[in-house]
Write an enzyme that holds these catalytic residues in place. Structure first.
Site, PDB file in Angstrom:
ATOM      1  N   LEU A 110       0.865  -1.171   0.000  1.00 58.43           N
ATOM      2  CA  LEU A 110       0.000   0.000   0.000  1.00 58.43           C
ATOM      3  C   LEU A 110       0.902   1.220   0.000  1.00 58.43           C
ATOM      4  O   LEU A 110       1.874   1.278   0.749  1.00 58.43           O
ATOM      5  CB  LEU A 110      -0.909   0.018   1.236  1.00 58.43           C
ATOM      6  CG  LEU A 110      -2.104  -0.936   1.244  1.00 58.43           C
ATOM      7  CD1 LEU A 110      -2.794  -0.891   2.604  1.00 58.43           C
ATOM      8  CD2 LEU A 110      -3.093  -0.601   0.141  1.00 58.43           C
ATOM      9  N   ASP A 111       0.585   2.190  -0.842  1.00 61.29           N
ATOM     10  CA  ASP A 111       1.397   3.400  -0.900  1.00 61.29           C
ATOM     11  C   ASP A 111       1.373   4.129   0.434  1.00 61.29           C
ATOM     12  O   ASP A 111       0.481   3.927   1.268  1.00 61.29           O
ATOM     13  CB  ASP A 111       0.892   4.327  -2.008  1.00 61.29           C
ATOM     14  CG  ASP A 111       1.214   3.784  -3.390  1.00 61.29           C
ATOM     15  OD1 ASP A 111       2.050   2.871  -3.484  1.00 61.29           O
ATOM     16  OD2 ASP A 111       0.625   4.268  -4.363  1.00 61.29           O
ATOM     17  N   GLU A 112       2.336   5.005   0.618  1.00 61.34           N
ATOM     18  CA  GLU A 112       2.437   5.749   1.868  1.00 61.34           C
ATOM     19  C   GLU A 112       1.159   6.531   2.167  1.00 61.34           C
ATOM     20  O   GLU A 112       0.728   6.628   3.320  1.00 61.34           O
ATOM     21  CB  GLU A 112       3.633   6.705   1.814  1.00 61.34           C
ATOM     22  CG  GLU A 112       3.862   7.483   3.097  1.00 61.34           C
ATOM     23  CD  GLU A 112       5.058   8.411   2.994  1.00 61.34           C
ATOM     24  OE1 GLU A 112       5.342   9.127   3.975  1.00 61.34           O
ATOM     25  OE2 GLU A 112       5.719   8.415   1.933  1.00 61.34           O
ATOM     26  N   ASP A 114      -1.829   5.714   1.288  1.00 61.24           N
ATOM     27  CA  ASP A 114      -2.988   4.827   1.396  1.00 61.24           C
ATOM     28  C   ASP A 114      -3.026   4.171   2.780  1.00 61.24           C
ATOM     29  O   ASP A 114      -2.042   4.170   3.515  1.00 61.24           O
ATOM     30  CB  ASP A 114      -2.934   3.744   0.319  1.00 61.24           C
ATOM     31  CG  ASP A 114      -2.977   4.334  -1.088  1.00 61.24           C
ATOM     32  OD1 ASP A 114      -3.512   5.447  -1.232  1.00 61.24           O
ATOM     33  OD2 ASP A 114      -2.470   3.682  -2.021  1.00 61.24           O
ATOM     34  N   ARG A 195      -0.348   0.189  -7.983  1.00 57.60           N
ATOM     35  CA  ARG A 195      -1.223   1.371  -7.979  1.00 57.60           C
ATOM     36  C   ARG A 195      -2.369   1.231  -8.987  1.00 57.60           C
ATOM     37  O   ARG A 195      -2.814   2.204  -9.597  1.00 57.60           O
ATOM     38  CB  ARG A 195      -0.404   2.632  -8.293  1.00 57.60           C
ATOM     39  CG  ARG A 195       0.674   2.943  -7.281  1.00 57.60           C
ATOM     40  CD  ARG A 195       1.551   4.100  -7.710  1.00 57.60           C
ATOM     41  NE  ARG A 195       0.774   5.335  -7.870  1.00 57.60           N
ATOM     42  CZ  ARG A 195       0.549   6.208  -6.909  1.00 57.60           C
ATOM     43  NH1 ARG A 195       1.026   5.981  -5.694  1.00 57.60           N
ATOM     44  NH2 ARG A 195      -0.137   7.296  -7.138  1.00 57.60           N
TER      45      ARG A 195
END
Length: 306
Positions: A110-112, A114, A195
């Site tokens: 998970l992106d930072e 998110d 993503r």
């Protein structure tokens, strides 16, 4: 040392690090110095692979046991990074776990910016199957986008959106709320591309404001507080294995459905594939079949008979 069947074999330095003996970097130094034995033989060259369940590994005369498989769920907050190599000064998702001897890695990322559910484990085979774009389990995301979602948004996501690496489709889309300045959706995808949800919505002109993973296969975020973690229950682990088996079966069905079309036999007995070139120059086309031009299209005033 054999290196085949890599789905069950892992790198020797990773095995030592997962077992809590030494770091990967130190493991490489130990191997180069001849301090590591596998099945009674000194290993000095890399890459080297071991089967954690069957191979015997010894470091400086002490046997090393394979790390017991662990499975944890983490509710990642925004601002926490899940990547393996991140800049210092930022909190990592591994810090949300209780003190463990084994090192666990996230399945996917998970992106930072998110938040939401992450599965973490030291079971490399399960992690590979769960995260692979072709075999991955379904993942559901709650998404807030900027602007009003068009009426055909769900249909367009289900039909597929072209990304740089190809067409990406959603499995299920639910439009939960719509207003002029924001809309919220629940989107389920299986492919697990990097993503993917953000990129699909951006292609459709809907920038993502917030994204939260709420479900990974049978595993749900509900009941897990923000920033907390817990081990999977036996029932959840069994359900996850069942989901992985279903995903593998569905992948086999999809591959079988897209199998290459067999060559057909022409009246003369020659093999010809669909869309083959027109008869060679100088030959008379079969009755009812006009001669094709250089572009392969029908000549003006002629009718192609299928």
């Amino acid at each position: 040392m054999k290196t085949d069947n890599l789905t069950k074999r892992i790198r020797l330095q990773r095995f030592l690090a997962d077992a809590g003996v030494i770091s990967r970097k130190r493991a490489e130094e130990y191997i180069a110095a001849g301090r590591v034995l596998v099945n009674g033989e000194v290993v000095r060259e890399l890459p080297a692979f071991v089967d954690p369940q069957h191979d015997e590994v010894v470091v400086d005369g002490t046997p090393v046991r394979a790390a017991a498989p662990l499975y944890y769920l983490v509710h990642k907050p925004k601002g926490v990074v899940s990547g393996p190599r991140e800049r210092t000064g930022r909190r990592r998702v591994s810090e949300l776990l209780p003190p463990l001897r084994q090192k666990l890695r996230p399945v996917g990322q998970l992106d930072e910016e998110d938040s939401g559910l992450l599965l973490m484990t030291n079971d490399g085979q399960l992690a590979q199957r769960a995260a692979h774009p072709r075999f991955g389990v379904p993942k559901t995301y709650w998404v807030e986008v900027k602007g009003r979602a068009p009426d055909d948004l769900a249909a367009r996501l289900l039909q597929g959106v072209y990304l740089a690496e190809g067409k990406a489709r959603a499995m299920n889309v639910e439009v939960a709320f719509v207003s002029n300045d924001r809309s919220t959706l629940n989107i389920t995808v299986r492919e697990g591309r990097k993503r993917q949800v953000r990129r699909m919505l951006a292609r459709l002109g809907l920038p993502v404001r917030n994204l939260k993973c709420t479900q990974i296969g049978p595993l749900k975020l509900k009941g897990l507080p923000l920033g907390a973690s817990r081990a999977l229950s036996p029932g959840e682990l069994n359900a996850l294995h069942a989901e992985l088996a279903r995903s593998a079966d569905q992948h086999k069905v999809r591959r079988a459905g897209g199998a290459r079309v067999k060559r057909s036999q022409t009246p003369s007995g020659r093999q010809q594939t669909p869309g083959a070139a027109a008869p060679a120059a100088g030959r008379t086309p079969a009755p009812g079949r006009p001669r094709a031009g250089k572009s392969g299209r029908e000549q003006p005033g002629r009718r192609i008979v299928s």
